[in-house]
Design a protein around this motif. Sequence first.
Motif, PDB file in Angstrom:
ATOM      1  N   ALA A  56     -16.781  -8.061 -66.824  1.00  0.00           N
ATOM      2  CA  ALA A  56     -15.470  -7.460 -66.503  1.00  0.00           C
ATOM      3  C   ALA A  56     -14.685  -7.224 -67.797  1.00  0.00           C
ATOM      4  O   ALA A  56     -14.117  -6.144 -68.023  1.00  0.00           O
ATOM      5  N   VAL A  57     -14.689  -8.219 -68.700  1.00  0.00           N
ATOM      6  CA  VAL A  57     -13.927  -8.053 -69.960  1.00  0.00           C
ATOM      7  C   VAL A  57     -14.499  -6.867 -70.733  1.00  0.00           C
ATOM      8  O   VAL A  57     -13.764  -5.993 -71.216  1.00  0.00           O
ATOM      9  N   ILE A  58     -15.828  -6.801 -70.802  1.00  0.00           N
ATOM     10  CA  ILE A  58     -16.435  -5.708 -71.583  1.00  0.00           C
ATOM     11  C   ILE A  58     -16.112  -4.371 -70.939  1.00  0.00           C
ATOM     12  O   ILE A  58     -15.820  -3.374 -71.602  1.00  0.00           O
ATOM     13  N   TRP A  59     -16.136  -4.370 -69.585  1.00  0.00           N
ATOM     14  CA  TRP A  59     -15.850  -3.117 -68.875  1.00  0.00           C
ATOM     15  C   TRP A  59     -14.450  -2.641 -69.247  1.00  0.00           C
ATOM     16  O   TRP A  59     -14.222  -1.471 -69.598  1.00  0.00           O
ATOM     17  N   GLU A  60     -13.510  -3.584 -69.243  1.00  0.00           N
ATOM     18  CA  GLU A  60     -12.119  -3.214 -69.521  1.00  0.00           C
ATOM     19  C   GLU A  60     -11.983  -2.698 -70.959  1.00  0.00           C
ATOM     20  O   GLU A  60     -11.416  -1.641 -71.230  1.00  0.00           O
ATOM     21  N   MET A  61     -12.619  -3.452 -71.904  1.00  0.00           N
ATOM     22  CA  MET A  61     -12.499  -3.020 -73.315  1.00  0.00           C
ATOM     23  C   MET A  61     -13.201  -1.684 -73.520  1.00  0.00           C
ATOM     24  O   MET A  61     -12.731  -0.817 -74.269  1.00  0.00           O
ATOM     25  N   ALA A  62     -14.314  -1.481 -72.829  1.00  0.00           N
ATOM     26  CA  ALA A  62     -15.030  -0.195 -72.977  1.00  0.00           C
ATOM     27  C   ALA A  62     -14.169   0.930 -72.425  1.00  0.00           C
ATOM     28  O   ALA A  62     -14.067   2.010 -73.019  1.00  0.00           O
ATOM     29  N   ARG A  63     -13.469   0.631 -71.318  1.00  0.00           N
ATOM     30  CA  ARG A  63     -12.639   1.701 -70.728  1.00  0.00           C
ATOM     31  C   ARG A  63     -11.561   2.081 -71.731  1.00  0.00           C
ATOM     32  O   ARG A  63     -11.243   3.249 -71.916  1.00  0.00           O
ATOM     33  N   ARG A  64     -11.010   1.054 -72.442  1.00  0.00           N
ATOM     34  CA  ARG A  64      -9.939   1.359 -73.405  1.00  0.00           C
ATOM     35  C   ARG A  64     -10.543   1.870 -74.721  1.00  0.00           C
ATOM     36  O   ARG A  64      -9.825   2.087 -75.684  1.00  0.00           O
ATOM     37  N   ARG A  65     -11.809   1.972 -74.765  1.00  0.00           N
ATOM     38  CA  ARG A  65     -12.525   2.511 -75.938  1.00  0.00           C
ATOM     39  C   ARG A  65     -12.125   1.809 -77.229  1.00  0.00           C
ATOM     40  O   ARG A  65     -11.954   2.442 -78.258  1.00  0.00           O
ATOM     41  N   ASN A  66     -11.915   0.468 -77.234  1.00  0.00           N
ATOM     42  CA  ASN A  66     -11.484  -0.088 -78.535  1.00  0.00           C
ATOM     43  C   ASN A  66     -12.640  -0.779 -79.243  1.00  0.00           C
ATOM     44  O   ASN A  66     -12.454  -1.585 -80.129  1.00  0.00           O
ATOM     45  N   PHE A  67     -13.881  -0.513 -78.821  1.00  0.00           N
ATOM     46  CA  PHE A  67     -14.971  -0.943 -79.717  1.00  0.00           C
ATOM     47  C   PHE A  67     -16.070   0.084 -79.608  1.00  0.00           C
ATOM     48  O   PHE A  67     -16.272   0.714 -78.560  1.00  0.00           O
ATOM     49  N   SER A  68     -16.804   0.284 -80.745  1.00  0.00           N
ATOM     50  CA  SER A  68     -17.815   1.356 -80.740  1.00  0.00           C
ATOM     51  C   SER A  68     -19.063   0.826 -80.050  1.00  0.00           C
ATOM     52  O   SER A  68     -19.565  -0.240 -80.375  1.00  0.00           O
TER      53      SER A  68
END
Lengths: 137, 552, 319, 224
Positions: D177-189
């Motif tokens: 879930a955390v990764i999904w959220e961060m991926a949605r916000r595109r803040n890591f490549s």
Amino acid sequence: MSAQSEKAGAAAKDTMSARAKRAFEGLDLFPEVTVFAALVGLAALSLILALLPLFGSLSLLVSLLIAAVMAALVLIFFMHMRRAMTVVVLSGMAGIVWLTILFGLTLSDYLTRAGPFGSSIEPPPAVGRVGEGERGL
Amino acid sequence: MSDIPFRDVDLEEDEAGPSTAEANYLEERFSLWSWLTTTDHKRIGILYLISTTFFFFIGGAAAVLIRLELFTPAGDLLTDDGYNKVFTLHGVVMVWFFLVPVIPSVLGNFLIPLMLGAKDLAFPRLNLASWYLNIIGGGFAVWAMLAGGVDTGWTFYTPYSTAFANSHVSLTAIGVFISGFSTIATGVNMIVTVHTMRPAGMGWFRMPLFVWAIYATSLIMLLSTPVLAIVLTLLITERLLGLGIFNPEYGGDPILFQHLFWFYSHPAVYIMILPGMGVVTEVITCFARRRVFGYKAMVYALLAIAVIGFFVWGHHMFTSGQSMYASLTFSFLSFIVAVPSAIKVFNWTATLYRGQITFEASMLYAMGFVGLFTMGGLTGLFLASVPVDLHMHDTYFVVAHFHYIMVGGMVSAFFAGLHFWWPKITGRMYPETAARIAAMLMFFGFNLTFFPQFILGNIGMPRRYHAYPDEFQVWHVLSSAGAVILAAAYLMPLFYLAWSLIWGRKAGRNPWRAHGLEWQTTSPPPKHNFLANPDVSGDVYAYHPRRNPRDE
Amino acid sequence: MGEIEIILPQASVEAGSTDGKLLGLIIISSLITLLVAGLVGIFAIRYRKGSKASRGRLPAWFDSDLELGWTLATGGLFVAIFAWAASQDFALAVPPQRATEVHAVGKQWMWKIEHPGGQREINELHLPVGETIDLVLNSQDVIHSFYIPAFRLKQDVVPGHTTRMRIRPTRTGTYRLFCAEYCGSEHSAMIGRVVVLSKEAYADWLSIQPEGDDLSTEGRQLFVSRGCAGCHEGSSKVRAPRLEGVFGGPVPLADGRTVTADDAYIRDSILQPKKDVVAGFAPIMPSFAGALDEGELVALTAYIRSLGRRDATATGGTP
Amino acid sequence: MSKTPFPGQEAAALPPRALASHFHDLSQQKAAHDLGLWIFLATEILFFGGLFAAYLVYALLHPGPFFEAAAETEILIGTINTAILLTSGLTAALAVKAAGQNRHDAVLLLIGITILLGLAFLAAKGFEYWLDIHHHLYPTSPDFPLEAPAAKLFWSLYWVMTGLHAVHMTVGLGIWAVIWEMARRRNFSLSDNSRVRIAGLYWAFVDLMWLFLWPLLYLAGRAG
């Protein structure tokens, strides 16, 4: 967190056809999907063999062997063990080797106890013990 | 092996002392917040030093209480429950909150990146998490202690710990379980750092033996701590949820608990002693000005102890009703695991041959280690042979054996390392004469405390006895007297090391003219360890000219 | 009691050989310790900084061969010690000829001992010198350890296990009995005495014991009072197997296996009757787990044993 | 090589290169992350190993009652859960592959499906627990259906094994879930950073553990 991702998941679904087609084209699903099919097949096989009175007391061994084959598939294809560094493979192997040490030497005690196998442990009469409630945290 | 030019460390440029522009890691920022959220391996090493010292003195206080109680045959200082809780506290705090973490987390954290010429460990944030896990685990243990203590002994044997003890077993088990994660985190950090962050040119067989010792210890930490975690989980679920896996009423087997517990706890004693061996090698080679004798043999001995250490746990269970064939197998394997330790002792002794030996405090501690560890190891052979163990098991002979290894060996090695690297850690020199007196006092106090316990064991004094028949009193009086001296000897370093922080002489870059990358940077080192890339070309222990490049 | 002891009297056969091993180990260990400490001391003085001792080059063999040498030497020495120490255990594997069985039950903070003749003792054990005694050890609650330092023997007493310890006293006298495995608050109060008497004194001691009925008669009373007689006695209408002459012989079971009716079988049938149902009978017997404590179980088993063995001994012979 | 400090320092619109300051280059960092996680998986194997050792010993000591008790488990729900977990293993592996190719939408979709399947697994598990409690299949219940004591051993092991596995599942879902959220916000490549790969490895491991728990707890004692 999960509610929100469900809503976003649902949102993603309705524009599924448009965005997914763009997202998925070019992503070849091949090794993963065939491996998945093999895993489902092996699981079904394991289930059938377990329900049939073929092997008697060995049925657990058979299903564990099939589980080991499935595990190997997952390790190689889903966890990319082929391309991993040797030391990564070694650390994975170390876990399994140390497990066999634990099993082996523990069984060296249980298999060689005096008297017929398992006789060394008899359920004693109910032993006097502290009441459930009194045992605090 | 290319012909590496022999170049002993020259002294001139060393006296200049730290003339660097960049502030060192201590003066970088002073706020408490900067310390509590640091990911700098050096600061985390110091945080661990503070927490392990705190736990050392809690365990030590419990030890003093025990020795005072045993001064007289009658149990008159503490009640019997009180005594049981004190010796359990001594066991739990000393094993899991001092002995296991201290050298890997204090000296290891501080020195491994320095010795490898790296800027930091592989996972700095995981390193900080490891310290917090240790503190939270320790918090649970202290909470259990304050709330009334636990009286099962540090071994938590079932069914007493699960069905009959109504003290705070689960609370302590949770505390130890959490500190287990801290050990695993340190282990992962060290192994990944050694594998992936060695400098170019430093092959596996040109690493200092302290790095090898921490590497071997991390292997044991990672492969044994999970089994402790599962045993404690089963203990907690049986006590709180009634899932009686070791419950004899369900046909469960308390001996299975012992198998799983000792599968962790014997390798755990190698977790405690291997780092000490690494420190002693560094100290002896430096103050004898000699290459370590048989570098490869020392490396293979470390790895052999780490691996064979997992095969021998059954020697704790010879009398437990384990089958005789298993006992003989474990007895044989326990004799085999003693061989690498013997090799290391012979190698240390041979390293002293034809050296230029000086007797700084850390050298006294290291030589004390060699002597006392030899006696501790050999008495282990007594307990590894089954007939003698049938007499000596669970008596004071066992107590003396493991204290000779833990206190005589491990704690001496920790003090040797602490004094040897104190100038590098704090930039200050400790007062030499006071340190030498403390070392000698500790050696004498230790022997007076624990040698009588060998005799107690032989005449049948059982362990964990609150009161004892009066024919044992003579030896207990001697032991208690020794304990008082030992306690005094332990307090001395606390004072003079603290004193040296303010009034100690400024230490140069390399006060002992030692070899090792950590001595090529200023002391205390800057935040990113090295201003210029360290010179890795020198041989690993280039203290005296190698006869010819052919031999190892 | 007051004099300073370093070595306990050797009061059993095992004590002699264990002390022999102990002495051997002490000698070897002190030699190695003296060697190491001596060398460290000599080198420290001879090669201290600034001393005039010659520090020439090391001979070639000094490095690798020495290393190999002491590795093999220590390895060989340690394996030899192991073989020597383990030899004593192989002798244990030989079963005893005629050993009198004494039942000892460890209970939180006391030892309850029952002699085959029915004599009961708490924290005391009287033994005839020169005879082989088989101690049958059980525990009612936690792990204890039956430890007689003068005999150099101890055996943990684990609940759910019947463990045995063979003791062969060789010297009369009174010796300490300890509980060596931590078992709770009064672990240190669980102390007793082992009194080894000469044959005649032991016979006198047996005779002056209070006329406690022996195990089998007590078992008989339990057999009646607990209702076993209701089904297993001759005249009862309920179909239950008769127990005369059962002990020691093979028993055909309902699922086709045949087991020998030994102590463990009798005990299992009382606690888990449905586990090994006798061929031709319905599994209607209720379980007595919880209703009988350890001592009563031992008495009932002794009574069923005394109902006569189908094999060698005549009917009713005391075991 | 320019080293942009790793955490927090928001570079321009582009997601920052994910190189931590103390590593020399990206391959060294990825190797370190992989090795670190695999070592942790080795400890997990030994953590569950202790339970397998207990199962092995008790299955050998009390085969009869142990497998009799094993026949009481809800095999239908167990098998459904196995299917769910295999599918989520597939979607997780595809997510890792997609992340490797920087396919942002595919990663979001696949991780979303993996999370949903994981939740379905936990829901089915919860229902199964409710059924078990309803049938009094826990050792401390007064009317425990099976009479032999060793049956309680099996059921103690059942609750601990499936409980610990469920805990590991919950942790895995949290990470996804955390990764999904961060991926949605595109803040890591996606391709530089090893987060998705590490989460995929951990999820495949949880899948692996269930592949062994399923025969031990559900298929045992079912023959004939």
